[in-house]
Design a protein around this motif. Structure first.
Motif, PDB file in Angstrom:
ATOM      1  N   THR A 162       0.951  -0.998  -0.118  1.00  0.00           N
ATOM      2  CA  THR A 162       0.154   0.593   0.082  1.00  0.00           C
ATOM      3  C   THR A 162       1.002   1.437  -0.267  1.00  0.00           C
ATOM      4  O   THR A 162       0.810   2.183  -0.383  1.00  0.00           O
ATOM      5  N   LYS A 163       1.646   1.028   0.828  1.00  0.00           N
ATOM      6  CA  LYS A 163       2.472   2.291   0.589  1.00  0.00           C
ATOM      7  C   LYS A 163       3.870   2.224  -0.466  1.00  0.00           C
ATOM      8  O   LYS A 163       3.457   3.832  -0.979  1.00  0.00           O
ATOM      9  N   GLN A 164       3.411   1.496  -0.830  1.00  0.00           N
ATOM     10  CA  GLN A 164       4.286   1.238  -1.656  1.00  0.00           C
ATOM     11  C   GLN A 164       3.546   2.008  -3.418  1.00  0.00           C
ATOM     12  O   GLN A 164       3.564   2.257  -4.139  1.00  0.00           O
ATOM     13  N   ARG A 165       2.434   1.577  -2.944  1.00  0.00           N
ATOM     14  CA  ARG A 165       1.246   1.825  -4.269  1.00  0.00           C
ATOM     15  C   ARG A 165       1.008   3.238  -4.040  1.00  0.00           C
ATOM     16  O   ARG A 165       0.765   4.008  -5.022  1.00  0.00           O
ATOM     17  N   ASP A 166       0.961   3.703  -3.067  1.00  0.00           N
ATOM     18  CA  ASP A 166       0.288   4.926  -2.926  1.00  0.00           C
ATOM     19  C   ASP A 166       1.781   6.568  -2.626  1.00  0.00           C
ATOM     20  O   ASP A 166       1.168   7.461  -3.621  1.00  0.00           O
ATOM     21  N   ALA A 167       2.715   6.015  -2.661  1.00  0.00           N
ATOM     22  CA  ALA A 167       4.419   6.807  -3.495  1.00  0.00           C
ATOM     23  C   ALA A 167       3.974   6.484  -5.536  1.00  0.00           C
ATOM     24  O   ALA A 167       3.981   7.735  -5.083  1.00  0.00           O
ATOM     25  N   LEU A 168       3.740   5.210  -5.787  1.00  0.00           N
ATOM     26  CA  LEU A 168       3.727   5.496  -7.256  1.00  0.00           C
ATOM     27  C   LEU A 168       2.914   6.452  -7.503  1.00  0.00           C
ATOM     28  O   LEU A 168       2.865   7.072  -8.358  1.00  0.00           O
ATOM     29  N   ALA A 169       1.081   6.398  -7.057  1.00  0.00           N
ATOM     30  CA  ALA A 169       0.752   6.776  -7.380  1.00  0.00           C
ATOM     31  C   ALA A 169       0.960   8.690  -7.481  1.00  0.00           C
ATOM     32  O   ALA A 169       0.503   9.335  -8.176  1.00  0.00           O
ATOM     33  N   THR A 170       1.283   9.167  -6.232  1.00  0.00           N
ATOM     34  CA  THR A 170       1.982  10.335  -5.861  1.00  0.00           C
ATOM     35  C   THR A 170       2.804  10.944  -7.058  1.00  0.00           C
ATOM     36  O   THR A 170       3.096  12.080  -7.811  1.00  0.00           O
ATOM     37  N   GLU A 171       3.942   9.708  -7.366  1.00  0.00           N
ATOM     38  CA  GLU A 171       5.014  10.650  -8.567  1.00  0.00           C
ATOM     39  C   GLU A 171       3.930  10.768  -9.678  1.00  0.00           C
ATOM     40  O   GLU A 171       4.579  11.462 -10.661  1.00  0.00           O
ATOM     41  N   ASN A 172       3.195   9.305 -10.263  1.00  0.00           N
ATOM     42  CA  ASN A 172       2.505   9.581 -11.178  1.00  0.00           C
ATOM     43  C   ASN A 172       1.817  10.359 -11.587  1.00  0.00           C
ATOM     44  O   ASN A 172       1.685  11.754 -12.416  1.00  0.00           O
ATOM     45  N   ALA A 173       1.395  11.376 -10.076  1.00  0.00           N
ATOM     46  CA  ALA A 173      -0.045  12.381 -10.190  1.00  0.00           C
ATOM     47  C   ALA A 173       1.464  13.623 -10.596  1.00  0.00           C
ATOM     48  O   ALA A 173       0.945  14.856 -11.419  1.00  0.00           O
ATOM     49  N   ASN A 174       2.645  13.548  -9.621  1.00  0.00           N
ATOM     50  CA  ASN A 174       3.337  14.994  -9.899  1.00  0.00           C
ATOM     51  C   ASN A 174       4.067  14.887 -11.257  1.00  0.00           C
ATOM     52  O   ASN A 174       4.052  16.069 -12.002  1.00  0.00           O
ATOM     53  N   ALA A 175       4.272  13.338 -11.576  1.00  0.00           N
ATOM     54  CA  ALA A 175       4.432  13.534 -13.328  1.00  0.00           C
ATOM     55  C   ALA A 175       3.112  14.233 -14.807  1.00  0.00           C
ATOM     56  O   ALA A 175       3.619  15.120 -15.438  1.00  0.00           O
ATOM     57  N   ARG A 176       1.937  13.237 -14.034  1.00  0.00           N
ATOM     58  CA  ARG A 176       0.688  14.506 -14.602  1.00  0.00           C
ATOM     59  C   ARG A 176       0.954  15.725 -14.785  1.00  0.00           C
ATOM     60  O   ARG A 176       0.649  16.364 -16.020  1.00  0.00           O
ATOM     61  N   ALA A 207       3.637  14.433 -28.993  1.00  0.00           N
ATOM     62  CA  ALA A 207       4.489  13.913 -27.550  1.00  0.00           C
ATOM     63  C   ALA A 207       3.745  14.506 -25.869  1.00  0.00           C
ATOM     64  O   ALA A 207       3.254  13.688 -25.506  1.00  0.00           O
ATOM     65  N   MET A 208       3.455  15.132 -26.673  1.00  0.00           N
ATOM     66  CA  MET A 208       1.944  15.841 -25.480  1.00  0.00           C
ATOM     67  C   MET A 208       0.999  15.529 -25.479  1.00  0.00           C
ATOM     68  O   MET A 208       0.838  14.746 -24.510  1.00  0.00           O
ATOM     69  N   LYS A 209       0.392  15.195 -26.540  1.00  0.00           N
ATOM     70  CA  LYS A 209      -0.804  14.452 -26.365  1.00  0.00           C
ATOM     71  C   LYS A 209      -0.809  12.813 -25.968  1.00  0.00           C
ATOM     72  O   LYS A 209      -1.504  12.305 -25.037  1.00  0.00           O
ATOM     73  N   ALA A 210       0.349  12.274 -26.690  1.00  0.00           N
ATOM     74  CA  ALA A 210       0.790  10.967 -26.411  1.00  0.00           C
ATOM     75  C   ALA A 210       0.331  10.787 -24.238  1.00  0.00           C
ATOM     76  O   ALA A 210       0.006   9.784 -23.433  1.00  0.00           O
ATOM     77  N   THR A 211       1.438  11.913 -23.779  1.00  0.00           N
ATOM     78  CA  THR A 211       1.356  11.356 -22.318  1.00  0.00           C
ATOM     79  C   THR A 211       0.725  11.994 -21.741  1.00  0.00           C
ATOM     80  O   THR A 211       0.268  11.592 -20.426  1.00  0.00           O
ATOM     81  N   GLY A 212      -0.327  12.272 -22.568  1.00  0.00           N
ATOM     82  CA  GLY A 212      -1.949  12.919 -21.960  1.00  0.00           C
ATOM     83  C   GLY A 212      -3.015  12.242 -21.355  1.00  0.00           C
ATOM     84  O   GLY A 212      -4.070  11.744 -21.140  1.00  0.00           O
ATOM     85  N   ASN A 213      -2.597  10.577 -22.675  1.00  0.00           N
ATOM     86  CA  ASN A 213      -3.561   9.768 -22.442  1.00  0.00           C
ATOM     87  C   ASN A 213      -2.555   8.263 -21.753  1.00  0.00           C
ATOM     88  O   ASN A 213      -1.608   7.799 -22.255  1.00  0.00           O
ATOM     89  N   MET A 214      -3.146   8.096 -20.587  1.00  0.00           N
ATOM     90  CA  MET A 214      -2.211   7.110 -19.444  1.00  0.00           C
ATOM     91  C   MET A 214      -3.810   6.395 -18.930  1.00  0.00           C
ATOM     92  O   MET A 214      -4.155   6.048 -17.782  1.00  0.00           O
TER      93      MET A 214
END
Length: 160
Positions: free
Chosen positions: A50-64, A96-103
């Protein structure tokens, strides 16, 4: 002692203590101890995941957010960028922007996290209405149904 409201760690400790006090039941004591050990190990693993998942979700949100900030800057300065890198360069940036917008995997993961939150709310309500008079439970059952419906809607890709 209310076992249904006891935190898992306390429940495991209590079960282990009882297991040692029921030696005359032999195999049942060993069974309870083994179940406690496995639950405890599973609980630790789940907390770590759960800690790892939450950390990944936070990093992903920051990347987005970073990608969105980049998109905003590029969008506001398209003419200047076009003059600098040419039309082909702008097309590469836009692609590139269009490709990264679809996750879709990220969106599905976040929808599942939200669905689990809705299910958790339903379970919490269900657990805490046990001592409420039947005539008052109707409203709570509606809330449980709404939470369950929201979870199902999120899993189907809806905005719930």
């Amino acid at each position: 002692m209310q076992l249904n409201v006891m935190p898992l760690s306390e429940l495991l400790t209590t079960a282990n203590n009882y297991a040692t006090s029921i030696k005359e039941l032999g195999i049942y004591s060993d069974l309870v101890k083994e179940l406690c050990n496995r639950l405890d190990a599973g609980s630790l693993a789940m907390r770590e995941l759960t800690k790892q998942r939450d950390a990944l979700a936070t990093e992903n949100a920051n990347a987005r957010n970073a990608v969105q900030a980049f998109c905003d800057v590029v969008g506001a300065n398209t003419d200047a960028i076009c003059e600098e890198v040419g039309r082909d360069g702008v097309q590469v940036i836009l692609a590139a922007m269009k490709a990264t917008g679809n996750m879709p995997a990220t969106d599905a993961f976040l929808a599942e996290v939200r669905a689990q939150g809705a299910e958790s709310a339903a379970a919490h309500i269900k657990q805490h209405i046990q001592h409420i008079p039947d005539d008052l439970r109707v409203t709570y059952h509606d809330a449980i149904e709404l939470c369950s419906g929201a979870a199902a809607e999120l899993r189907k890709g809806g905005a719930a």
